[in-house]
Design an enzyme around this catalytic site. Structure first.
Site, PDB file in Angstrom:
ATOM      1  N   SER A   3      23.356  49.539  45.686  1.00 40.67           N
ATOM      2  CA  SER A   3      23.494  50.232  46.946  1.00 40.67           C
ATOM      3  C   SER A   3      22.383  51.259  47.105  1.00 40.67           C
ATOM      4  CB  SER A   3      24.858  50.921  46.991  1.00 40.67           C
ATOM      5  OG  SER A   3      24.951  51.710  48.138  1.00 40.67           O
ATOM      6  N   ASP A   4      22.017  51.487  48.352  1.00 44.51           N
ATOM      7  CA  ASP A   4      21.091  52.578  48.637  1.00 44.51           C
ATOM      8  C   ASP A   4      21.894  53.729  49.239  1.00 44.51           C
ATOM      9  OD1 ASP A   4      21.719  51.576  51.063  1.00 44.51           O
ATOM     10  OD2 ASP A   4      19.698  50.970  51.605  1.00 44.51           O
ATOM     11  N   LYS A   5      21.218  54.677  49.865  1.00 47.42           N
ATOM     12  CA  LYS A   5      21.919  55.853  50.363  1.00 47.42           C
ATOM     13  C   LYS A   5      22.382  55.702  51.803  1.00 47.42           C
ATOM     14  CE  LYS A   5      18.733  58.558  47.896  1.00 47.42           C
ATOM     15  NZ  LYS A   5      17.826  59.648  47.913  1.00 47.42           N
ATOM     16  N   THR A   6      22.439  54.502  52.352  1.00 46.05           N
ATOM     17  CA  THR A   6      22.822  54.343  53.756  1.00 46.05           C
ATOM     18  C   THR A   6      24.308  54.159  53.943  1.00 46.05           C
ATOM     19  OG1 THR A   6      22.464  51.961  53.682  1.00 46.05           O
ATOM     20  CG2 THR A   6      20.603  53.342  54.363  1.00 46.05           C
ATOM     21  N   THR A  23      26.404  52.001  52.036  1.00 50.56           N
ATOM     22  CA  THR A  23      26.860  50.646  51.772  1.00 50.56           C
ATOM     23  C   THR A  23      28.229  50.633  51.106  1.00 50.56           C
ATOM     24  OG1 THR A  23      24.560  50.023  51.496  1.00 50.56           O
ATOM     25  CG2 THR A  23      26.194  48.450  50.749  1.00 50.56           C
TER      26      THR A  23
END
Length: 188
Positions: free
Chosen positions: A66-69, A71
């Site tokens: 996962s990234d920081k958006t 998810t």
């Protein structure tokens, strides 16, 4: 050995391939689409399998990166603010700020529009007022790009009140919703 396998691969009948595809389709239609654990309460949306390969791919997930958006969180995007030609627009507020204002007895602005993906308020460009801005050509180009540069699919009636957008990411849906609210309605 490779040549032998290649030569014998034609022995598998086409009817077997068709039967396997039918079984995969029925599994998706019956089990995935009717699975209550995959139902999303907030949007009143059941699972919708759009490919018959989904049941094969579900068992292959071992790690989630996962990234920081968001998810792994709610993964919601809202259009709060924008910069057009170097000029900042928008006074949208976050969910936390909105909750704090409601507890304090604050009222929302009369010009604000609040819908899924759009939480924007700036009288300078809302309701067609962007035409009076000194950089109205840049505003028009900005809104036009929001309305057409995406992979969003419109669904439902072709009216601004009843259309819904299906997007691969909530970012794109929020940008298209913003364009709609600025008068650049994407419907087809």
């Amino acid at each position: 050995m490779f040549t032998l396998i290649t030569l014998y691969s034609t022995i598998i009948p086409i009817s077997l391939y068709v039967s396997i595809e039918m079984i995969k389709f029925i599994q998706c239609a019956k089990f995935i689409n009717n699975d209550m654990n995959m139902y999303h309460d907030e949007s009143n949306t059941p699972a919708l399998a759009r490919t018959s390969n989904l049941n094969e791919e579900l068992g292959q997930v071992e790690y989630i990166f996962s990234d920081k958006t968001g998810t792994l969180t709610r993964n919601l995007m809202e259009f709060f603010k924008c910069s057009i030609g170097g000029e900042m627009y928008g006074t949208g507020i976050t969910e936390i700020e909105k909750g704090g204002a409601e507890r304090a007895g604050g009222k929302r602005s009369a010009t604000a529009v609040h819908e899924k993906g759009f939480n924007f308020d700036d009288a300078r460009i809302m309701r067609g007022a962007w035409r009076n801005e000194p950089n109205h050509e840049a505003c028009m180009e900005f809104f036009r790009c929001l309305a057409i540069c995406h992979t969003v699919l419109p669904e439902g009636e072709e009216t601004q009140e009843k259309i819904t957008y299906q997007a691969a990411s909530p970012d794109e849906a929020a940008l298209v919703a913003a364009a709609k609210n600025f008068g650049f309605f994407f419907y087809r």
